[in-house]
Write a protein that holds these residues in place. Structure first.
Motif, PDB file in Angstrom:
ATOM      1  N   TRP A  17       0.821  -1.215   0.000  1.00  0.00           N
ATOM      2  CA  TRP A  17       0.000   0.000   0.000  1.00  0.00           C
ATOM      3  C   TRP A  17       0.854   1.265   0.000  1.00  0.00           C
ATOM      4  CZ3 TRP A  17      -4.941   1.250  -0.726  1.00  0.00           C
ATOM      5  CH2 TRP A  17      -5.416   2.469  -0.245  1.00  0.00           C
ATOM      6  N   GLU A  18       2.063   1.192   0.581  1.00  0.00           N
ATOM      7  CA  GLU A  18       2.934   2.359   0.713  1.00  0.00           C
ATOM      8  C   GLU A  18       3.559   2.692  -0.646  1.00  0.00           C
ATOM      9  OE1 GLU A  18       4.819   5.391   1.248  1.00  0.00           O
ATOM     10  OE2 GLU A  18       3.861   4.709   3.107  1.00  0.00           O
ATOM     11  N   PRO A  19       3.220   3.855  -1.236  1.00  0.00           N
ATOM     12  CA  PRO A  19       3.706   4.174  -2.583  1.00  0.00           C
ATOM     13  C   PRO A  19       5.218   4.401  -2.674  1.00  0.00           C
ATOM     14  CG  PRO A  19       2.541   6.051  -1.631  1.00  0.00           C
ATOM     15  CD  PRO A  19       2.305   4.887  -0.722  1.00  0.00           C
ATOM     16  N   ALA A  20       5.865   4.721  -1.552  1.00  0.00           N
ATOM     17  CA  ALA A  20       7.304   4.998  -1.581  1.00  0.00           C
ATOM     18  C   ALA A  20       8.142   3.726  -1.506  1.00  0.00           C
ATOM     19  CB  ALA A  20       7.683   5.926  -0.428  1.00  0.00           C
ATOM     20  N   VAL A  21       7.478   2.561  -1.430  1.00  0.00           N
ATOM     21  CA  VAL A  21       8.183   1.296  -1.225  1.00  0.00           C
ATOM     22  C   VAL A  21       7.923   0.332  -2.373  1.00  0.00           C
ATOM     23  CG1 VAL A  21       8.294  -0.769   0.242  1.00  0.00           C
ATOM     24  CG2 VAL A  21       8.161   1.498   1.287  1.00  0.00           C
ATOM     25  N   THR A  22       8.979  -0.357  -2.825  1.00  0.00           N
ATOM     26  CA  THR A  22       8.829  -1.471  -3.758  1.00  0.00           C
ATOM     27  C   THR A  22       8.777  -2.737  -2.924  1.00  0.00           C
ATOM     28  OG1 THR A  22      10.094  -0.281  -5.456  1.00  0.00           O
ATOM     29  CG2 THR A  22       9.798  -2.653  -5.760  1.00  0.00           C
ATOM     30  N   ALA A  23       7.564  -3.189  -2.633  1.00  0.00           N
ATOM     31  CA  ALA A  23       7.370  -4.275  -1.670  1.00  0.00           C
ATOM     32  C   ALA A  23       8.021  -5.571  -2.113  1.00  0.00           C
ATOM     33  CB  ALA A  23       5.880  -4.493  -1.428  1.00  0.00           C
ATOM     34  N   SER A  24       8.157  -5.787  -3.418  1.00  0.00           N
ATOM     35  CA  SER A  24       8.735  -7.033  -3.916  1.00  0.00           C
ATOM     36  C   SER A  24      10.209  -7.184  -3.528  1.00  0.00           C
ATOM     37  CB  SER A  24       8.593  -7.113  -5.435  1.00  0.00           C
ATOM     38  OG  SER A  24       9.241  -6.013  -6.053  1.00  0.00           O
ATOM     39  N   ASN A  25      10.851  -6.108  -3.114  1.00  0.00           N
ATOM     40  CA  ASN A  25      12.259  -6.154  -2.713  1.00  0.00           C
ATOM     41  C   ASN A  25      12.439  -6.433  -1.221  1.00  0.00           C
ATOM     42  OD1 ASN A  25      13.082  -5.567  -5.320  1.00  0.00           O
ATOM     43  ND2 ASN A  25      13.196  -3.360  -4.953  1.00  0.00           N
ATOM     44  N   ILE A  26      11.325  -6.612  -0.507  1.00  0.00           N
ATOM     45  CA  ILE A  26      11.394  -6.771   0.948  1.00  0.00           C
ATOM     46  C   ILE A  26      10.792  -8.106   1.362  1.00  0.00           C
ATOM     47  CG2 ILE A  26      10.700  -5.811   3.174  1.00  0.00           C
ATOM     48  CD1 ILE A  26      10.481  -3.090   1.827  1.00  0.00           C
ATOM     49  N   GLY A  27      11.557  -8.866   2.131  1.00  0.00           N
ATOM     50  CA  GLY A  27      11.048 -10.092   2.712  1.00  0.00           C
ATOM     51  C   GLY A  27      10.561  -9.838   4.123  1.00  0.00           C
ATOM     52  N   VAL A  28       9.447 -10.463   4.493  1.00  0.00           N
ATOM     53  CA  VAL A  28       8.854 -10.261   5.818  1.00  0.00           C
ATOM     54  C   VAL A  28       8.783 -11.600   6.556  1.00  0.00           C
ATOM     55  CG1 VAL A  28       6.828  -9.477   7.113  1.00  0.00           C
ATOM     56  CG2 VAL A  28       7.451  -8.346   4.954  1.00  0.00           C
ATOM     57  N   GLU A  29       9.343 -11.626   7.750  1.00  0.00           N
ATOM     58  CA  GLU A  29       9.254 -12.795   8.617  1.00  0.00           C
ATOM     59  C   GLU A  29       8.700 -12.357   9.967  1.00  0.00           C
ATOM     60  OE1 GLU A  29       9.733 -15.850   7.728  1.00  0.00           O
ATOM     61  OE2 GLU A  29      10.525 -15.394   5.718  1.00  0.00           O
ATOM     62  N   VAL A  30       7.879 -13.206  10.588  1.00  0.00           N
ATOM     63  CA  VAL A  30       7.271 -12.867  11.876  1.00  0.00           C
ATOM     64  C   VAL A  30       7.393 -14.051  12.827  1.00  0.00           C
ATOM     65  CG1 VAL A  30       5.199 -12.080  13.066  1.00  0.00           C
ATOM     66  CG2 VAL A  30       5.593 -11.396  10.690  1.00  0.00           C
ATOM     67  N   LYS A  31       7.835 -13.776  14.033  1.00  0.00           N
ATOM     68  CA  LYS A  31       7.887 -14.794  15.073  1.00  0.00           C
ATOM     69  C   LYS A  31       7.507 -14.164  16.407  1.00  0.00           C
ATOM     70  CE  LYS A  31      10.774 -18.366  17.184  1.00  0.00           C
ATOM     71  NZ  LYS A  31      12.105 -19.022  17.211  1.00  0.00           N
ATOM     72  N   ASP A  32       6.441 -14.691  16.996  1.00  0.00           N
ATOM     73  CA  ASP A  32       5.952 -14.195  18.290  1.00  0.00           C
ATOM     74  C   ASP A  32       5.689 -12.690  18.253  1.00  0.00           C
ATOM     75  OD1 ASP A  32       6.199 -16.773  19.314  1.00  0.00           O
ATOM     76  OD2 ASP A  32       8.256 -16.428  19.964  1.00  0.00           O
ATOM     77  N   GLY A  33       5.175 -12.201  17.139  1.00  0.00           N
ATOM     78  CA  GLY A  33       4.834 -10.789  17.018  1.00  0.00           C
ATOM     79  C   GLY A  33       5.986  -9.880  16.664  1.00  0.00           C
ATOM     80  N   VAL A  34       7.192 -10.444  16.553  1.00  0.00           N
ATOM     81  CA  VAL A  34       8.370  -9.649  16.177  1.00  0.00           C
ATOM     82  C   VAL A  34       8.552  -9.749  14.663  1.00  0.00           C
ATOM     83  CG1 VAL A  34      10.850  -9.345  16.440  1.00  0.00           C
ATOM     84  CG2 VAL A  34       9.459 -10.040  18.406  1.00  0.00           C
ATOM     85  N   VAL A  35       8.507  -8.614  13.987  1.00  0.00           N
ATOM     86  CA  VAL A  35       8.583  -8.558  12.529  1.00  0.00           C
ATOM     87  C   VAL A  35       9.997  -8.234  12.087  1.00  0.00           C
ATOM     88  CG1 VAL A  35       7.768  -7.338  10.466  1.00  0.00           C
ATOM     89  CG2 VAL A  35       6.177  -7.859  12.323  1.00  0.00           C
ATOM     90  N   THR A  36      10.506  -9.013  11.132  1.00  0.00           N
ATOM     91  CA  THR A  36      11.818  -8.760  10.551  1.00  0.00           C
ATOM     92  C   THR A  36      11.659  -8.402   9.084  1.00  0.00           C
ATOM     93  OG1 THR A  36      12.918 -10.311  12.066  1.00  0.00           O
ATOM     94  CG2 THR A  36      14.100  -9.718  10.043  1.00  0.00           C
ATOM     95  N   LEU A  37      12.216  -7.265   8.699  1.00  0.00           N
ATOM     96  CA  LEU A  37      12.240  -6.848   7.297  1.00  0.00           C
ATOM     97  C   LEU A  37      13.652  -7.043   6.765  1.00  0.00           C
ATOM     98  CD1 LEU A  37      10.290  -3.446   7.492  1.00  0.00           C
ATOM     99  CD2 LEU A  37       9.358  -5.730   7.126  1.00  0.00           C
ATOM    100  N   ALA A  38      13.775  -7.713   5.612  1.00  0.00           N
ATOM    101  CA  ALA A  38      15.091  -7.955   5.031  1.00  0.00           C
ATOM    102  C   ALA A  38      15.031  -7.699   3.529  1.00  0.00           C
ATOM    103  CB  ALA A  38      15.557  -9.382   5.306  1.00  0.00           C
ATOM    104  N   GLY A  39      16.142  -7.236   2.970  1.00  0.00           N
ATOM    105  CA  GLY A  39      16.189  -7.011   1.531  1.00  0.00           C
ATOM    106  C   GLY A  39      17.128  -5.882   1.176  1.00  0.00           C
TER     107      GLY A  39
END
Length: 216
Positions: A17-39
């Motif tokens: 949804w965020e227009p300033a971001v190319t979401a396909s370049n970001i990987g999202v992982e979640v564990k116990d509510g902790v979000v990790t963004l990588a890319g």
């Protein structure tokens, strides 16, 4: 309460949804509510936008950022060019007096030094430089020189929080030591946490903010 799978879906949707971001370049992982963004992203501005997008999602307990900025060839600038442009932008930034902030650049990473009267001026300088093409990172070493009594800083912050979100203000503790504000307690979302941090940074006399808030 959201499951990790639901939270992952919501964060990915917010990045899309965020227009300033190319979401396909970001990987999202979640564990116990902790979000990790990588890319790998093309600008510091995009990295900041991705962090803010993830923090807007309800249920995010903590955010780990493993995003690297890799500037495309068209955006590469010499350190001399970046320093010159940054200097010009800071001179044109409202609220900053001329020559209040000094700029040092090495391999696209900008270090800001100097002294200003309030923390919001320091933050405004860092935000202005972070938006520039060719900047791979910003380190803010600008000092706040204006001294205000600790009890007044604490009172001003709590009053600002109550104006924005009275419910959350009741569960937040504010302590001040030599201009450094420590926020502790519990909030219900990253959005509420951002309100508390914003109120703290805006208070006159604040030199730094330590965020010990936990998100329920």
């Amino acid at each position: 309460m959201k499951t990790d799978l639901q939270l992952k879906h919501d964060v990915e949707a917010e990045l899309e949804w965020e227009p300033a971001v190319t979401a396909s370049n970001i990987g999202v992982e979640v564990k116990d509510g902790v979000v990790t963004l990588a890319g790998h992203l093309a600008s510091l501005r995009e990295k900041i936008a991705a962090e803010q997008a993830a923090q807007r999602v309800g249920g995010v307990r903590a955010l780990v950022v493993e995003l690297d900025v890799r500037l495309p060839g068209d955006d590469m600038r010499t350190d001399e060019d970046i320093a010159h442009i940054a200097r010009s932008v800071l001179n044109w930034t409202a609220g900053l007096s001329e020559d209040a902030v000094q700029v040092q650049v090495e391999h696209g990473h900008v270090v800001l030094k100097g002294a200003v009267d309030s923390a919001w001026q320091s933050q405004a300088a860092a935000r202005a430089v972070a938006q520039l093409r060719g900047v791979a990172g910003v380190v803010n070493h600008i000092e706040v020189r204006h001294a205000v009594a600790p009890d007044k800083i604490s009172k001003d912050i709590l009053e600002a929080m109550r104006r924005h979100a009275d419910r959350e203000a009741r569960h937040i503790q504010v302590t001040v030591n030599e201009g450094t504000v420590r926020l502790s307690g519990k909030v219900h979302s990253f959005a509420e946490r951002a309100v508390a941090r914003g109120a703290a940074w805006a208070a006159p006399g604040v030199r730094a903010v330590v965020d010990d808030l936990s998100v329920e």
